[in-house]
Scaffold this active site. Structure first.
Site, short mmCIF file in Angstrom:
data_model
loop_
_atom_site.label_atom_id
_atom_site.label_comp_id
_atom_site.label_asym_id
_atom_site.label_seq_id
_atom_site.Cartn_x
_atom_site.Cartn_y
_atom_site.Cartn_z
N SER A 135 0.87 -1.18 0.00
CA SER A 135 0.00 0.00 0.00
C SER A 135 0.90 1.22 0.00
CB SER A 135 -0.88 0.01 1.26
OG SER A 135 -0.05 0.20 2.40
N LYS A 136 0.28 2.35 -0.22
CA LYS A 136 1.05 3.59 -0.23
C LYS A 136 1.81 3.74 1.09
CE LYS A 136 0.75 8.32 -1.77
NZ LYS A 136 -0.08 9.34 -2.37
#
Ligand code: GLU
Length: 464
Positions: free
Chosen positions: A243-244
């Site tokens: 994920s970011k």
């Protein structure tokens, strides 16, 4: 199987990373393999979080990777009339109903259930059979709920995870339209998958919990559910979900960092899918091999070091002129003018075994197009014994025919003349001509740099 229809249905709510775009790759490959149709559907109903930039990012990333679509992009926000029509139809047929329960009532119900140790769920009080004769309370805008079957199980044979069965008793009546009339996510997906005649839904396994609800709605509408295949999560090397927050970078960042699109496709293909022991393969090879049975249910781990290794492998496999075309913008971005030096394809052919990215290759290509600034590091290998030999090499370059072989012979002969080892001449020449101690064979470099330019660089270094 030309009747195969798959889709990628991203929500344009942020930047698209490798884990996201993998959900496009497999349905794309499946459709292409089968001669079917691949559809892009933008699920933009979360109007607060959706942005046009995110949609463009998805389209650009797909274009870069060559994931072409046959239909779309469709936008859910442009299909609201269709969703309303289906809602009306479901209400009319008793497949859905208005629920007038207020927030406060719902909260009270939930609390009571939890106090009794039960799982909170809607109790069906506004189901048509329970609400006969009860007038809707004034001032409450109703939501619309799908009337889920009470008994039995919803089962499907997941193309990745195998058979899955969920008891209907576990599912309560899903809200399919909010009080303001907007349809909810699971409902829009059902309408779209049906109306777009999707035969295979291949998506991330964060949607497994939605699938039984979607299947129930599809069946209630009298249709046959598509085949579902849920892709395993992509994890970081540390085991977090990619994920970011956990180090994921945008797909196009890899383009800018000098990765080839064929590397990314190859790498993503191996995140959750395999074909024997094959590690390095071309895009058309992948499409040719792709089948759903090669998808694995266990989580896949993203390994940046392996991605870099794979990029080097794909760089090595490109024909020099193709590689040169890919490299050209990176060289230009460094302010280098390829018209002022050797053909870029010759440079690429020389560097391709030692540059894992196009960025690294462009960096290494610099000395072919611009003399390095003389530094102390460059002149450090010079000493009384090799200076005379280097001056000799410089002076005699013009008399060779300029080929790699002739230059190699000159370097060796000059070293012997001065009672030096070949390396004792080649190493300082390398430093003076390239500004680096790590390069491909120096005779090949001098042949490409050109005799006059090489002579000038050596003499400049000796004079410094
Ligand atoms: N829009 C959903 C997402 O981005 C995907 C829905 C689906 O593939 O069914 O997670």
């Amino acid at each position: 199987m030309p009747g195969i229809r798959t889709r990628f249905a991203p929500s344009p709510t942020g930047f698209i990373h490798l884990g996201n775009i993998r959900s496009a790759l497999f349905p794309w490959a499946f459709a292409r393999h089968a001669g079917g149709t691949f559809i892009l559907r933008i699920e933009d109903t979360d109007t607060e979080r959706s942005t046009p930039e995110a949609t463009q990012g998805i389209i650009d990333a797909m274009a870069w990777l060559g994931l072409d679509y046959d239909e779309g992009p469709y936008f859910q926000m442009q299909r609201m009339d269709r969703y309303r029509a289906v809602l009306d139809d479901m209400l009319a047929r008793g497949l859905a109903y208005h629920d007038y329960m207020s927030e406060a009532e719902l909260d009270a119900l939930r609390e009571a259930q939890m106090a009794r140790g039960e799982k909170p769920r809607y109790d069906g009080r506004w189901r048509p059979e329970n609400a006969t004769g009860r007038a809707p309370p004034p001032g409450v805008a109703p939501v619309i709920r799908f009337r889920n079957p009470d008994a039995g199980v919803v089962a499907w044979d997941d193309a990745v995870k195998g058979p899955i069965a969920i008891a209907n008793a576990e599912l309560d009546d899903l809200v399919i339209a909010r009080a303001d009339g907007t349809p909810t996510y699971n409902f829009c997906v059902v309408v779209d998958d049906l109306e777009m005649n999707i035969t295979h839904v291949i998506r991330g396994d964060d949607h497994v919990n939605n699938t039984p609800r979607q299947i129930n709605m599809i069946r209630a509408l009298g249709a046959t559910p598509p085949v579902y295949g849920h892709l395993p999560t992509v994890l970081t090397p540390e085991g977090d979900k990619l994920s970011k927050r956990h180090g994921a970078r945008g797909v196009l960042q890899y383009r800018d960092d000098g990765y080839l699109p064929e590397t990314i496709v190859n790498y993503l293909a191996r995140l959750g899918w395999s074909h024997g022991d094959d590690e390095v393969f071309a895009v058309d090879q992948f499409v040719n091999w792709f089948d759903l049975s090669g998808l694995h249910p266990s989580p896949a781990r993203f390994d940046p070091a392996k991605l870099e290794w794979l990029n080097q492998e794909h760089i090595k496999r490109l024909a020099p002129d193709v590689l040169a075309a890919r490299l050209a913008p990176f060289v230009a971005a460094r302010g280098l003018d390829v018209a002022r030096g050797p053909a870029l394809a010759d440079v690429a052919a020389l560097l391709r075994d030692r540059a894992p990215t196009l960025v690294a290759m462009a960096e290494q290509a610099a000395y072919f197009y611009r003399a390095p600034d003389v530094t102390a590091e460059m002149t450090a290998p010079l000493n009384e014994r090799n200076r005379a030999a280097l001056a000799n090499v410089a002076a005699k370059l013009a008399a060779t025919d300029g080929t790699r072989e002739a230059i190699a012979a000159l370097l060796k002969a000059t070293a012997a003349e001065h009672q030096l080892k070949a390396g004792e001449v080649m190493m300082p020449v390398r430093w003076l001509v390239t500004g680096s101690g790590h390069t491909p064979a120096i005779d090949a470099i001098l042949a490409l740099v050109g005799r006059a330019e090489a002579q000038a660089r050596i003499e400049r270094g000796l004079a410094a």
